[in-house]
Design an enzyme around this catalytic site. Sequence first.
Site, PDB file in Angstrom:
ATOM      1  N   HIS A   1       0.829  -1.206   0.000  1.00  0.00           N
ATOM      2  CA  HIS A   1       0.000   0.000   0.000  1.00  0.00           C
ATOM      3  C   HIS A   1       0.865   1.259   0.000  1.00  0.00           C
ATOM      4  CE1 HIS A   1      -3.641  -2.285   0.385  1.00  0.00           C
ATOM      5  NE2 HIS A   1      -3.206  -2.891   1.479  1.00  0.00           N
TER       6      HIS A   1
ATOM      7  N   THR B   1       0.824  -8.397  -2.951  1.00  0.00           N
ATOM      8  CA  THR B   1      -0.596  -8.763  -2.951  1.00  0.00           C
ATOM      9  C   THR B   1      -1.560  -7.588  -2.994  1.00  0.00           C
ATOM     10  OG1 THR B   1      -0.514  -8.798  -0.531  1.00  0.00           O
ATOM     11  CG2 THR B   1      -0.165 -10.900  -1.678  1.00  0.00           C
ATOM     12  N   GLU B   2      -1.156  -6.418  -2.536  1.00  0.00           N
ATOM     13  CA  GLU B   2      -2.117  -5.321  -2.399  1.00  0.00           C
ATOM     14  C   GLU B   2      -1.429  -3.995  -2.726  1.00  0.00           C
ATOM     15  OE1 GLU B   2      -4.284  -5.441   1.310  1.00  0.00           O
ATOM     16  OE2 GLU B   2      -4.187  -7.634   1.401  1.00  0.00           O
ATOM     17  N   LEU B   3      -1.063  -3.835  -3.996  1.00  0.00           N
ATOM     18  CA  LEU B   3      -0.328  -2.639  -4.386  1.00  0.00           C
ATOM     19  C   LEU B   3      -1.288  -1.500  -4.730  1.00  0.00           C
ATOM     20  CD1 LEU B   3       2.456  -1.364  -5.068  1.00  0.00           C
ATOM     21  CD2 LEU B   3       2.040  -2.069  -7.441  1.00  0.00           C
TER      22      LEU B   3
END
Length: 624
Positions: free
Chosen positions: A433, A462-464
């Site tokens: 993030h 996984t969560e860019l």
Amino acid sequence: MFRTSTLLTRALLTLLGSPAALAQNAPVSQQAETGTLGADWTSPTQAGVQYVTVTPTATINSQNPGTAARVITYSVAFPGAGSYDLYARMRVGAGAANDDSFFYGNGFGTKLPADDTNWITVNNLNSVGYTSGNVAVDGGGGASNNVWKWINLSKFNGGEAPVSFTVAAGSLTQTFQIGAREDGLDIDKLVFGATGLYFTVANLDAGTQGATTPPVVFTPAGPPLATGKPKFLGGVYSQPQKTFFNAYFNQVTPENAGKWGSVEGTRNQMNWTELDSAYALARAKGYPFKMHTLIWGQQQPVWIETLPAAEQLAEINEWFAAVAQRYPNLDQIEVVNEALNDLPLNGSTGPNGPNTPGSGAGNYYEALGGAGATGWDWVIKSFQLARQHFPNAQLLINDYGVITTATNAQRYLTLINLLTARNLLDGVGIQGHAFETRNIPAATLQANLSVLATAGKPLYITELDIDGVNSANQLDDAVQLAEYQRVFPALWTHPAVKGITLWGYRPGHWRTAQGAFLANADNTERSALVWLRSYVQATVLAAKSARATAVHIFPNPSADGRFTLSGASHLTTVRVLDLQGRLVQERLVNRQETINLQLPVAAGLYLVQLHDAQGFTTGKLLVE
């Protein structure tokens, strides 16, 4: 039969497009305050807008209003028979996710306030909706909180499958009801618009008819950005993010639909609709599908918090079994999410805490074994259960803040190695993030990725997401582009990273207020997205070295720390590390077919990194 059906469909579309048909199915607007308000509703006026809102209460019913006092009843007169979608103009309060839900009747008629089947639950309204623009209002959009916005509730799954409303020719006046769930949600207006027509915000504000064709907007052509690459570039799947998904992404992760609290908010009542949709897309397109997530310290069912530990463990097993039965071909599963930051324990005070009763923490930490002898027994137990229920899926752990400092990376590596030593882990998830990567040098990110890679497992970002506003909090394409150009290559080109998943790309993004979306509401692409396509397609990634993987380690186990590498003529470096990622021995080599080494170490499991010009692979050596 096909020819007849086709002709009928064409005739119906022609009829609906005629002026007479459009007039017969003109939209019906209903000011929210004109209904019969239950005692818990009020009708204030602010800045010239009169609306309805529910008085605050200590408790809410999760699946129905509960009492007649929390219901509003309307008598709606329609101009003609047909199918209508329900639109609402609403405002979510400052509480965001705590102010963003209500109920509407499951069809017309007077409903029983406490009967779940009579009501459609609408939750997660804080990150969707439309405030303006020449786009059709549907179940997506990217409007946030504290603004008046429109949404098509008949296309938005906010906890239960949405419905449209059918008006029969002989029953043009219908009773319609809404019910309160969370306080802090304001509702100004309701509109019933003909199903199949396209309504803009301007149409709904004015009560004018929608169009038979959608407004002209930019249409991306595709294919997915990482087509033909050895790594995937995936996307998070949800109502706001699924538009043109196939034009950009070739891996699927559900955003909220796979979280236990989303699926089983009420005990033994499973809502699979949105998760089914994400899974179906992946299967239809042949994209890898990652289940997010089985165990977490947030968004868990509230009802499990107070059960005895044995019963909690039984419910966890039921949850795993239900997922395994419904989705038998999962590629990857994030078994435990944010173990370093958010325990499934009431009273835990991690970065996301404190976890208070009723917050959705799950409170089943002790049922899984708590800290135990390893300090992480609850995580190990979760993975043991997952290995039993999902023997063919790749099991991943996932966390954030783990590549920002060497200390965080080492702490994560300790847990990774505990799982690896027990053959419970197949991949490592690393969130990305904006609040993690901002102001962190790219070299630091890459160095900590290399630390985590010492466990020998593939890494996944996984969560860019990367924000796109300037210091004045104004949308700024140049700011976002520069940060993408700085951060993305450091992640994408690391040899241990096998895929990246963007945590949203359209308005409705969880960081919409920070400008983290890459495409605008009209589908046009911001500068960072234009660059990203060009960069991913043009960048040549090193393939995994077949020569390195052909190296043999023997004897293994080793009786005294002595071992030999054969087939090693193309290696440049051999590094041996313990399970905490600490370097035990390093040997520079050059064109040596056979390499003899001896480790002055205690008995245990060690990691042998084999480096060549194309990267490195990792093997295991057991010293007895």
